[in-house]
Design an enzyme around this catalytic site. Structure first.
Site, PDB file in Angstrom:
ATOM      1  N   HIS A   1       0.827  -1.221   0.000  1.00 36.77           N
ATOM      2  CA  HIS A   1       0.000   0.000   0.000  1.00 36.77           C
ATOM      3  C   HIS A   1       0.853   1.260   0.000  1.00 36.77           C
ATOM      4  O   HIS A   1       2.084   1.208   0.122  1.00 36.77           O
ATOM      5  CB  HIS A   1      -0.950   0.002   1.199  1.00 36.77           C
TER       6      HIS A   1
ATOM      7  N   CYS B   1       2.982  -4.396   6.981  1.00 36.86           N
ATOM      8  CA  CYS B   1       2.686  -4.514   5.550  1.00 36.86           C
ATOM      9  C   CYS B   1       3.921  -4.137   4.723  1.00 36.86           C
ATOM     10  O   CYS B   1       5.019  -4.020   5.248  1.00 36.86           O
ATOM     11  CB  CYS B   1       1.503  -3.613   5.179  1.00 36.86           C
TER      12      CYS B   1
END
Length: 267
Positions: free
Chosen positions: A210, A218
């Protein structure tokens, strides 16, 4: 003929019916000689009935295969049409697509890529994108992106809240064009290996590539970079690649500094 080439199963079935027709015609006299019929006219009549039935089956196969392909193409094209309904995707196309096309051209690649493969190296903070346009050619490295933040340490994710970035073999299972982290591509964590080795009750979830350059486990990149990654993945998905692999490694094993660090923390 193009329909049959693009669908091997349908093509093989169709060819089987054609072969059956020729077999019946070539051997109808043998039916009589083998005692299967009382008169010489009977094998020809019987063969005609069989061939007529096979012709009907061929038409049915062509109709079914054609419908399957139309439905498949419709589903694929509607994916990108759906994505174009989101402002951030429209903006990414406007801001990034021309640049990507030029970069593909400079690298002697065909735009857009029909298939992509991503791999990430945690310690080296890199995310590579490899592309190809059919199953018979090797993947070629298109671009390497900088991972701009990292949480946790080397090693796999094993429990919810450990801030670890997973390590292993995954694929993209979610496209989110309105993420709180600008745009995101979801990974299928936990995979089967994670389910066996991680905490059985709370292995964790919600692992994404992202934007926004912040993370608690992440793979974050800058917003301008996730826009490119999102477009590359979306076009590949639109062209039929349902399985987009993402492999996450602790280090680049061909980089001496990275190997030394892994050996150091592993002692």
């Amino acid at each position: 003929s193009k329909l049959l080439k693009e669908n091997r199963v349908c093509g093989a079935t169709y060819n089987l019916f054609v072969l059956s027709e020729h077999t019946i015609l070539d051997n109808r006299d043998a039916f009589y000689e083998g005692g299967a019929f009382l008169t010489k006219n009977a094998p020809a009549q019987f063969a005609s009935f069989l061939i007529f039935d096979l012709m009907k089956m061929k038409v049915l196969v062509l109709a079914l295969c054609g419908s399957m392909m139309v439905l498949g193409l419709s589903a694929q094209s509607s994916f990108m049409e759906n994505q174009r309904g989101y402002p951030r995707v429209i903006n990414a196309i406007r801001e990034k697509e021309d640049t990507l096309k030029k970069q593909f051209q400079a690298a002697h690649l065909t735009w857009p890529a029909k298939q992509i493969y991503m791999r990430s190296f945690k310690y080296d903070s890199q995310l590579e994108v490899w592309v190809r346009n059919n199953l018979h050619e090797p993947f070629k490295l298109f671009k390497t992106y900088k991972i701009c933040a990292l949480s946790g340490s080397l090693g796999p994710k094993r429990i919810e809240g450990d801030y670890q970035v997973p390590e292993g073999f995954y694929y993209i299972n979610q496209f989110n064009p309105k993420s709180v982290y600008h745009m995101s591509l979801g990974l299928n964590y936990p995979n089967m290996s994670d389910q066996l080795l991680s905490d059985s009750a709370k292995p964790g979830s919600g692992i994404y590539i992202h934007g926004s350059c912040i993370t608690v486990g992440c793979i974050p990149v800058q917003n301008s970079q996730i826009e490119e990654l999102y477009l590359l993945a979306s076009y590949a998905r639109n062209l039929g690649q349902d399985f987009i692999p993402v492999h996450i490694f602790p280090i680049r094993f061909n980089v001496e500094k990275s190997r030394e660090y892994l050996q150091k923390i592993s002692k």
